[in-house]
Design a protein around this motif. Structure first.
Motif, short mmCIF file in Angstrom:
data_model
loop_
_atom_site.label_atom_id
_atom_site.label_comp_id
_atom_site.label_asym_id
_atom_site.label_seq_id
_atom_site.Cartn_x
_atom_site.Cartn_y
_atom_site.Cartn_z
N ASN A 1 2.39 1.42 -3.52
CA ASN A 1 1.38 1.77 -4.52
C ASN A 1 0.97 3.24 -4.43
O ASN A 1 0.62 3.86 -5.44
CB ASN A 1 0.15 0.87 -4.39
CG ASN A 1 0.40 -0.53 -4.90
OD1 ASN A 1 1.32 -0.76 -5.69
ND2 ASN A 1 -0.40 -1.48 -4.46
N SER A 2 1.01 3.81 -3.23
CA SER A 2 0.73 5.24 -3.07
C SER A 2 1.81 6.06 -3.78
O SER A 2 1.52 7.06 -4.44
CB SER A 2 0.70 5.62 -1.59
OG SER A 2 -0.31 4.91 -0.92
N ILE B 1 0.85 -1.20 0.00
CA ILE B 1 0.00 0.00 0.00
C ILE B 1 0.88 1.25 0.00
O ILE B 1 0.60 2.21 -0.74
CB ILE B 1 -0.95 -0.02 1.21
CG1 ILE B 1 -1.98 -1.14 1.05
CG2 ILE B 1 -1.66 1.33 1.35
CD1 ILE B 1 -2.92 -1.29 2.23
N LEU C 1 -1.53 5.41 7.23
CA LEU C 1 -1.48 4.94 5.84
C LEU C 1 -2.86 4.59 5.34
O LEU C 1 -3.20 4.83 4.18
CB LEU C 1 -0.54 3.73 5.73
CG LEU C 1 -0.25 3.24 4.31
CD1 LEU C 1 0.43 4.33 3.49
CD2 LEU C 1 0.61 1.99 4.35
N ASP C 2 -3.69 4.05 6.21
CA ASP C 2 -5.08 3.74 5.85
C ASP C 2 -5.85 5.03 5.55
O ASP C 2 -6.60 5.10 4.57
CB ASP C 2 -5.75 2.98 6.99
CG ASP C 2 -7.15 2.50 6.62
OD1 ASP C 2 -7.27 1.65 5.74
OD2 ASP C 2 -8.12 3.01 7.21
N ARG D 1 -8.41 11.42 -6.37
CA ARG D 1 -8.04 10.78 -7.64
C ARG D 1 -8.34 11.65 -8.84
O ARG D 1 -7.52 11.79 -9.76
CB ARG D 1 -8.75 9.43 -7.75
CG ARG D 1 -8.22 8.53 -8.86
CD ARG D 1 -8.82 7.15 -8.77
NE ARG D 1 -8.34 6.44 -7.60
CZ ARG D 1 -7.22 5.73 -7.57
NH1 ARG D 1 -6.44 5.68 -8.64
NH2 ARG D 1 -6.86 5.08 -6.47
N PHE E 1 1.24 5.70 -7.53
CA PHE E 1 0.13 6.56 -7.94
C PHE E 1 0.62 7.99 -8.16
O PHE E 1 0.31 8.63 -9.19
CB PHE E 1 -0.96 6.54 -6.88
CG PHE E 1 -2.06 7.55 -7.11
CD1 PHE E 1 -3.11 7.26 -7.97
CD2 PHE E 1 -2.03 8.78 -6.47
CE1 PHE E 1 -4.12 8.20 -8.20
CE2 PHE E 1 -3.04 9.72 -6.68
CZ PHE E 1 -4.07 9.42 -7.55
N THR F 1 -4.60 6.44 2.06
CA THR F 1 -5.04 5.74 0.85
C THR F 1 -6.55 5.71 0.68
O THR F 1 -7.06 5.94 -0.41
CB THR F 1 -4.49 4.30 0.83
OG1 THR F 1 -4.89 3.62 2.03
CG2 THR F 1 -2.98 4.30 0.74
N HIS F 2 -7.27 5.43 1.78
CA HIS F 2 -8.72 5.26 1.66
C HIS F 2 -9.50 6.55 1.74
O HIS F 2 -10.66 6.61 1.31
CB HIS F 2 -9.22 4.29 2.74
CG HIS F 2 -8.78 2.88 2.50
ND1 HIS F 2 -7.70 2.32 3.14
CD2 HIS F 2 -9.25 1.91 1.67
CE1 HIS F 2 -7.54 1.08 2.73
NE2 HIS F 2 -8.45 0.81 1.84
N ILE G 1 -6.18 9.81 -0.94
CA ILE G 1 -5.90 9.47 -2.34
C ILE G 1 -7.17 9.11 -3.10
O ILE G 1 -7.38 9.55 -4.23
CB ILE G 1 -4.86 8.33 -2.43
CG1 ILE G 1 -3.50 8.83 -1.92
CG2 ILE G 1 -4.75 7.81 -3.86
CD1 ILE G 1 -2.41 7.78 -1.94
N ARG G 2 -8.03 8.33 -2.45
CA ARG G 2 -9.26 7.93 -3.13
C ARG G 2 -10.12 9.13 -3.50
O ARG G 2 -10.70 9.20 -4.58
CB ARG G 2 -10.05 6.96 -2.24
CG ARG G 2 -11.31 6.42 -2.89
CD ARG G 2 -11.96 5.36 -2.01
NE ARG G 2 -11.14 4.16 -1.90
CZ ARG G 2 -11.47 3.09 -1.17
NH1 ARG G 2 -12.58 3.11 -0.46
NH2 ARG G 2 -10.69 2.04 -1.13
#
Length: 205
Positions: free
Chosen positions: A79-80, A76, A139-140, A151, A83, A143-144, A147-148
């Motif tokens: 991947n961040s 994760i 980190l959760d 996007r 991205f 990303t959740h 970043i989500r």
């Protein structure tokens, strides 16, 4: 007169197999640590032991848990970074704090400073497990939530100003996150930090 090479050391408790049995060659339940490191990487093994329970507690070793750790945290984090590089690869912006007016940017920066203050206090007291789990929690959120919901700001931005704000903010956060993760995962943190900072200086400096 030379000083001591270190002031404190973190020592783990007894290591058992996944069934709770003491490892021994006679039982055939030992694990070759070098094969495990070669397969999963030292950072994954380190993170597993830092987060499974307190350092001095007895630990059960189950190889399947390493894969979960790798997917839950290391992939994760990576991947961040991917991205960011995918959508913001030619920006040339250094990872410095960007005072964006966007609420998402303001929130993730404030959230980071909150987590950073918390883990600093924890690490100063050698509360390793709690500090590592706080990094997982952040980190959760990154990303959740960030970043989500950001996007579209990267893939089809409404303005170049907002695109630059989003990119600068995520660059700053990932660079700072690398610094905080470095004591736990020195190799992954180094690779990502160098990539974000044009290879100018090691994260460990």
């Amino acid at each position: 007169k030379r000083g001591a090479p270190y002031k404190n050391v973190i020592s783990f408790g007894l290591l058992l197999d996944k069934h709770g049995q003491k490892m021994s060659k006679s039982k055939g339940n030992t694990v070759d640590p070098w094969l495990i490191v070669k397969k999963y990487g030292a950072d994954v093994v380190r993170w597993h032991f830092f987060t499974v329970n307190d350092p001095g507690d007895v630990k059960r070793f189950d190889e399947t848990e390493l894969l979960k750790v790798f997917r839950k945290f290391h992939m994760i984090f990576y991947n961040s970074f991917v991205f960011l590089k995918t959508y913001y690869k030619d920006s040339g912006v250094k990872p410095k704090l960007n005072y964006s007016k966007n609420l998402l940017d303001k929130w993730i920066v404030a959230r980071w400073h909150e987590i950073l203050a918390s883990i600093t206090k924890k690490l100063d007291k050698y509360e390793i497990v709690s500090a590592a789990r706080s990094l997982e929690e952040f980190l959760d959120d990154l990303t959740h939530w960030y970043i989500r919901r950001s996007r579209k700001r990267f893939s089809s931005p409404e303005s170049q100003a907002d695109f630059r704000s989003a990119g600068a903010t995520l660059t700053f956060i990932l660079s700072e996150f690398s610094k905080a993760v470095a004591p736990f995962c020195p190799f992954l943190a180094e690779a990502i930090y160098l990539a974000l900072n044009n290879g100018e200086q090691s994260v460990h400096l």
